[in-house]
Design a protein around this motif. Structure first.
Motif, short mmCIF file in Angstrom:
data_model
loop_
_atom_site.label_atom_id
_atom_site.label_comp_id
_atom_site.label_asym_id
_atom_site.label_seq_id
_atom_site.Cartn_x
_atom_site.Cartn_y
_atom_site.Cartn_z
N GLN A 174 5.00 -4.21 6.20
CA GLN A 174 6.37 -4.15 6.72
C GLN A 174 6.94 -2.73 6.72
N ALA A 175 6.24 -1.80 6.09
CA ALA A 175 6.77 -0.44 5.98
C ALA A 175 6.94 0.19 7.36
N PRO A 176 8.08 0.83 7.62
CA PRO A 176 8.36 1.34 8.96
C PRO A 176 7.71 2.68 9.27
N ASN A 177 7.18 3.36 8.25
CA ASN A 177 6.59 4.69 8.51
C ASN A 177 5.53 5.01 7.46
N GLU A 178 4.79 6.07 7.71
CA GLU A 178 3.68 6.45 6.84
C GLU A 178 4.18 6.92 5.47
N GLU A 179 5.33 7.57 5.43
CA GLU A 179 5.88 8.03 4.15
C GLU A 179 6.10 6.87 3.19
N GLU A 180 6.71 5.80 3.68
CA GLU A 180 6.98 4.66 2.82
C GLU A 180 5.69 3.90 2.48
N ARG A 181 4.74 3.84 3.43
CA ARG A 181 3.46 3.21 3.12
C ARG A 181 2.74 3.96 2.01
N ARG A 182 2.74 5.27 2.07
CA ARG A 182 2.09 6.07 1.03
C ARG A 182 2.78 5.88 -0.31
N PHE A 183 4.10 5.84 -0.29
CA PHE A 183 4.86 5.66 -1.53
C PHE A 183 4.53 4.31 -2.17
N ILE A 184 4.50 3.25 -1.37
CA ILE A 184 4.19 1.90 -1.88
C ILE A 184 2.79 1.88 -2.49
N ALA A 185 1.84 2.49 -1.81
CA ALA A 185 0.46 2.50 -2.29
C ALA A 185 0.33 3.25 -3.61
N GLU A 186 1.14 4.29 -3.79
CA GLU A 186 1.09 5.09 -5.02
C GLU A 186 1.83 4.43 -6.17
N GLY A 187 2.72 3.46 -5.87
CA GLY A 187 3.48 2.79 -6.91
C GLY A 187 4.97 2.95 -6.71
N LEU A 188 5.73 1.88 -6.99
CA LEU A 188 7.18 1.93 -6.81
C LEU A 188 7.88 2.45 -8.07
N GLU A 189 8.19 1.56 -9.02
CA GLU A 189 8.95 2.00 -10.19
C GLU A 189 8.16 2.92 -11.11
N ILE A 190 6.82 2.88 -11.00
CA ILE A 190 5.95 3.77 -11.77
C ILE A 190 4.72 4.05 -10.93
N THR A 191 4.26 5.29 -10.95
CA THR A 191 3.07 5.61 -10.17
C THR A 191 1.84 5.00 -10.82
N ASP A 192 0.85 4.71 -10.00
CA ASP A 192 -0.39 4.14 -10.50
C ASP A 192 -1.05 5.10 -11.49
N GLU A 193 -0.99 6.37 -11.18
CA GLU A 193 -1.59 7.38 -12.06
C GLU A 193 -0.93 7.38 -13.44
N CYS A 194 0.38 7.30 -13.49
CA CYS A 194 1.10 7.30 -14.77
C CYS A 194 0.87 5.98 -15.50
N PHE A 195 0.87 4.87 -14.75
CA PHE A 195 0.63 3.56 -15.36
C PHE A 195 -0.73 3.55 -16.06
N GLU A 196 -1.76 4.04 -15.39
CA GLU A 196 -3.09 4.00 -15.98
C GLU A 196 -3.20 4.95 -17.18
#
Length: 354
Positions: free
Chosen positions: A305-327
């Motif tokens: 549903q993301a309207p642009n590449e910026e938001e798609r990249r952000f969702i893939a990296e993590g919303l409230e916490i980045t995947d990198e920080c979570f791990e």
């Protein structure tokens, strides 16, 4: 036996004294050590627990069921019943009281709903999450922090910060911080939809005034407040300040997660946010579930549903916490998750007489 908690309802941290909360942390640590050592914990053979969950659950439900098994108790997870349909809640509570020794309720409702249930029930009732509090989660977080810092009482005078969408969970964490004599910072966007509402701020301030008057409680949008913080917590983005009129936060809608993307993105927990504390021992917790990547149905739906590449990249990296920080913090986060079992076991054991 702790006579102060025997037969008590556990509905909100406000209802406990600091000494009672400390007893529960200590009992949790003892029961955890016993389980790890292989001690037989069948302290309550013949007792029975019923759980009615009106709100989805993974950790809480699993922790109650496995804890009942460990304690030698029967466990009924009620998936369909007459409760509230063709039978009044009061009548159902009276039925439960005839058959069970303990009632567990999880409901996305104001906590007055649970207090009324407890009034009608003749056995103890435990809040497994309502809009008003999440006492079993807060106890698990208390145990996890003290394990991280070295044991009993080590949380005293530490600094806890909630970073992100402050519309809900900071109410719970603020009470927890006051209970443990910690400073508490609710750090989020300067926007009503994602800040603590007035009644939440008043509730937490009253708790600090009563339990920890020499500790600090701060609500701010200033990320510079992170300096000197000892632990961060965060939560999903999809909750709204309850004072924002009739707005509905539908988890199926893209806007519920990303509608305030620009305002929330500076408060996404990341390694950069952690570094702003200037604390080499900083760690992060998360009560879960977490949208730290898009590898699940919700994430895939948001990506579609993301309207642009910026938001798609952000969702893939993590919303409230980045995947990198979570791990990076996964060892603490999943120990926090596992501690749900030991702390829920302690709550049930305490109200039943251990």
């Amino acid at each position: 036996m702790n006579h102060n908690l025997l037969g008590r309802d556990i509905l909100n941290l406000r209802d406990l004294t600091k000494e009672e909360f400390r007893y529960l942390i200590d009992l949790s640590a003892t029961l955890k050590a016993q389980k790890q050592a292989g001690v037989d914990q069948h302290y309550f053979p013949g007792k029975n627990v019923v759980a009615n969950f009106e709100w989805g659950s993974t950790r809480t439900r699993c922790a109650f069921e496995t804890s009942c098994n460990d304690l030698g108790m029967g466990f009924t997870y009620l998936t369909n019943s007459h409760m509230g349909d063709c039978e009044t809640i009061r009548d159902t509570m009276r039925v439960f009281s005839e058959m069970y020794d303990l009632i567990v309720i999880r409901a996305q409702r104001d906590e007055e709903y649970l207090y009324k249930m407890a009034e009608w029930a003749e056995v103890p009732l435990i809040n497994a999450l309502s809009l008003g509090d999440h006492p079993t989660q807060m106890l698990a977080d208390a145990l996890t922090m003290e394990e991280q810092w070295g044991g009993r009482g080590s949380s005293r005078h530490k600094k806890l910060a909630f970073v992100g969408n402050c519309a809900g969970a900071p109410l719970f964490y603020g009470r927890l911080a006051a209970m443990l004599d910690m400073d508490f910072y609710a750090i989020g966007p300067d926007q009503d939809r994602h800040q603590m509402c007035k009644r939440m701020v008043d509730d937490v301030q009253e708790t600090f005034d009563r339990l920890s008057p020499h500790s600090s409680f701060v609500v701010t949008s200033d990320l510079d407040a992170l300096e000197g913080v000892d632990v961060l917590v965060t939560e999903e983005w999809r909750y709204l300040n309850p004072e924002c009129g009739d707005e509905v936060c539908d988890p199926n809608l893209y806007e519920s997660w990303m509608g305030d993307f620009e305002q929330l993105r500076p408060y996404r927990v990341s390694s950069e946010i952690m570094e702003r504390t200037k604390n080499p021992d900083i760690f992060c917790m998360h009560e879960l579930p977490s949208t730290h990547n898009a590898d699940h149905a919700t994430g895939r739906r948001l990506l579609s549903q993301a309207p642009n590449e910026e938001e798609r990249r952000f969702i893939a990296e993590g919303l409230e916490i980045t995947d990198e920080c979570f791990e990076k913090n996964a060892s603490v986060i999943f120990r926090e998750s596992g501690n749900r079992q030991h702390t829920i076991k302690a709550i049930m054991a305490a109200v039943l007489g251990l």
